[in-house]
Motif scaffolding. Sequence first.
Motif, short mmCIF file in Angstrom:
data_model
loop_
_atom_site.label_atom_id
_atom_site.label_comp_id
_atom_site.label_asym_id
_atom_site.label_seq_id
_atom_site.Cartn_x
_atom_site.Cartn_y
_atom_site.Cartn_z
N PHE A 1 0.85 -1.19 0.00
CA PHE A 1 0.00 0.00 0.00
C PHE A 1 0.88 1.23 0.00
O PHE A 1 1.91 1.27 0.69
CB PHE A 1 -0.89 0.00 1.25
N SER A 2 0.49 2.23 -0.76
CA SER A 2 1.24 3.48 -0.82
C SER A 2 0.26 4.64 -0.78
O SER A 2 -0.84 4.56 -1.34
CB SER A 2 2.07 3.53 -2.11
N LYS A 3 0.69 5.71 -0.13
CA LYS A 3 -0.20 6.86 0.08
C LYS A 3 0.60 8.15 -0.04
O LYS A 3 1.71 8.24 0.49
CB LYS A 3 -0.84 6.73 1.47
N VAL A 4 0.03 9.12 -0.69
CA VAL A 4 0.63 10.45 -0.79
C VAL A 4 -0.22 11.42 0.02
O VAL A 4 -1.45 11.46 -0.13
CB VAL A 4 0.72 10.92 -2.25
N GLY A 5 0.43 12.16 0.89
CA GLY A 5 -0.27 13.17 1.67
C GLY A 5 0.56 14.43 1.77
O GLY A 5 1.72 14.48 1.34
N THR A 6 -0.03 15.45 2.36
CA THR A 6 0.69 16.72 2.49
C THR A 6 1.74 16.68 3.59
O THR A 6 2.54 17.60 3.72
CB THR A 6 -0.30 17.86 2.76
N ALA B 1 -5.44 11.28 2.65
CA ALA B 1 -4.67 10.98 1.44
C ALA B 1 -5.00 11.94 0.31
O ALA B 1 -6.16 12.24 0.04
CB ALA B 1 -4.96 9.55 0.98
N VAL B 2 -3.95 12.45 -0.33
CA VAL B 2 -4.14 13.13 -1.61
C VAL B 2 -4.53 12.09 -2.66
O VAL B 2 -5.43 12.30 -3.47
CB VAL B 2 -2.85 13.87 -2.03
N CYS B 3 -3.87 10.95 -2.62
CA CYS B 3 -4.26 9.77 -3.39
C CYS B 3 -3.53 8.57 -2.79
O CYS B 3 -2.54 8.73 -2.07
CB CYS B 3 -3.99 9.91 -4.88
N SER B 4 -4.04 7.39 -3.07
CA SER B 4 -3.44 6.18 -2.53
C SER B 4 -3.62 5.04 -3.51
O SER B 4 -4.46 5.10 -4.42
CB SER B 4 -4.06 5.83 -1.17
N PHE B 5 -2.81 3.99 -3.29
CA PHE B 5 -2.84 2.87 -4.23
C PHE B 5 -2.43 1.60 -3.49
O PHE B 5 -1.55 1.62 -2.62
CB PHE B 5 -1.87 3.11 -5.39
N ALA B 6 -3.07 0.49 -3.85
CA ALA B 6 -2.73 -0.82 -3.28
C ALA B 6 -2.60 -1.84 -4.39
O ALA B 6 -3.30 -1.77 -5.41
CB ALA B 6 -3.80 -1.27 -2.29
N VAL B 7 -1.69 -2.78 -4.18
CA VAL B 7 -1.49 -3.88 -5.13
C VAL B 7 -1.42 -5.18 -4.34
O VAL B 7 -0.94 -5.20 -3.20
CB VAL B 7 -0.22 -3.67 -5.98
N PHE C 1 1.72 -0.59 -16.96
CA PHE C 1 0.87 -0.81 -15.78
C PHE C 1 0.59 0.51 -15.07
O PHE C 1 -0.55 0.81 -14.72
CB PHE C 1 1.57 -1.81 -14.85
N GLY C 2 1.62 1.30 -14.84
CA GLY C 2 1.44 2.59 -14.17
C GLY C 2 0.52 3.51 -14.94
O GLY C 2 -0.36 4.16 -14.35
N ARG C 3 0.70 3.56 -16.25
CA ARG C 3 -0.15 4.44 -17.07
C ARG C 3 -1.61 4.01 -17.00
O ARG C 3 -2.53 4.85 -16.91
CB ARG C 3 0.33 4.44 -18.52
N LEU C 4 -1.87 2.71 -17.05
CA LEU C 4 -3.24 2.21 -17.02
C LEU C 4 -3.88 2.43 -15.65
O LEU C 4 -5.08 2.70 -15.57
CB LEU C 4 -3.28 0.73 -17.39
N LEU D 1 -0.31 8.58 -8.95
CA LEU D 1 -0.82 7.21 -9.10
C LEU D 1 0.05 6.39 -10.03
O LEU D 1 0.32 5.21 -9.77
CB LEU D 1 -2.26 7.24 -9.62
N ASP D 2 0.49 7.01 -11.11
CA ASP D 2 1.40 6.32 -12.04
C ASP D 2 2.65 5.86 -11.29
O ASP D 2 3.05 4.69 -11.37
CB ASP D 2 1.75 7.29 -13.17
N VAL D 3 3.24 6.75 -10.52
CA VAL D 3 4.46 6.43 -9.79
C VAL D 3 4.20 5.38 -8.71
O VAL D 3 4.95 4.41 -8.57
CB VAL D 3 5.08 7.70 -9.18
N MET D 4 3.14 5.56 -7.93
CA MET D 4 2.85 4.62 -6.85
C MET D 4 2.54 3.23 -7.40
O MET D 4 2.94 2.21 -6.81
CB MET D 4 1.67 5.11 -6.02
N ALA D 5 1.82 3.16 -8.52
CA ALA D 5 1.50 1.85 -9.11
C ALA D 5 2.77 1.13 -9.51
O ALA D 5 2.94 -0.08 -9.25
CB ALA D 5 0.57 2.03 -10.30
N ARG D 6 3.69 1.85 -10.16
CA ARG D 6 4.94 1.21 -10.59
C ARG D 6 5.79 0.80 -9.39
O ARG D 6 6.38 -0.29 -9.39
CB ARG D 6 5.71 2.16 -11.51
N ARG D 7 5.85 1.64 -8.38
CA ARG D 7 6.67 1.32 -7.21
C ARG D 7 6.10 0.13 -6.43
O ARG D 7 6.84 -0.78 -6.06
CB ARG D 7 6.75 2.55 -6.30
N THR D 8 4.79 0.16 -6.15
CA THR D 8 4.22 -0.93 -5.36
C THR D 8 4.30 -2.25 -6.11
O THR D 8 4.54 -3.30 -5.50
CB THR D 8 2.77 -0.63 -4.96
#
Length: 287
Positions: A174-179, A186-192, A241-244, A266-273
């Motif tokens: 799980f990854s999350k971006v916040g201020t 969360a500004v946005c978040s992503f899980a894989v 994958f990140g772009r999609l 989201l693109d970056v978090m998707a690729r990283r996770t």
Amino acid sequence: MDFLRPTTWAEALAAKADQPEAVPLQGGTDVMVEINFAVRRPPALLDLTRVAELREWSVGGGECRIGAGVPYRVVVEELGGVVPGLAQAARTVGSAQIRNRGTVGGNLGAASPAGDSHPPLLAAGAVIEVESRDGGVRTIPAAEFYLGVKRSALRPDELIRAVRVPSAPGPQYFSKVGTRNAMVIAVCSFAVALDPARRRVGTGIGSAAPTPRRAEEAEDLMARELDWDAPTLDPALVERFGRLCARAAAPIDDVRGTAAYRLRALDVMARRTLTWAWNDHRGRRAA
């Protein structure tokens, strides 16, 4: 405002059936903020914190069943090995005091697009147990639970009883971006979530659309093209994958961030996770 305080699940269902407009109160970390800031004034509050059945959890039969009253602290301390994606998300929720009070069930009930538990539940393929006095029990897949901003598939007389999450068959992240790093929405978040046996990559997007959602095109891409036996990930596949994943979102500009920033994040978090999960998967195979 009426204040209803049942001590058993049967009493809670009866109270909700008799007063469908009553707002359930689990941890109160969302509801009380809205009341304190006069965002809402429900005619009744249904306090579920004394219902012992809702604080129970169990692991068996290939799944983890988490009662609606189980606090985030327990998810972090007791269930990290079974539902690691959800445990990672729970660690990011507020402060220690909030994690002692807040619950996954309450997060689901609020149905906020920014709720931290939603992306890992979507990625893992969780289902939500709900019940009403007159309609009995039914289960709702997480992918069908969220209907709009703070709207869910719950019927007026239903309460959330538990969430059932498959025991992790592979790495989850799980990854999350916040201020800032703590006490932040969360500004946005992503899980894989990787499922090597089924050759599946599950995804979950938070705070970047009217509802939490999966990146289904990205999941389909990985089902078609990911070589699970390869020693490394194909960089071109990771980039696609990140772009999609970003393309699956529908963010807005608001005080926490712009739509463009959310798409990039989201693109970056998707690729990283995905990379973290893949490296974890390969490490387990090597061991």
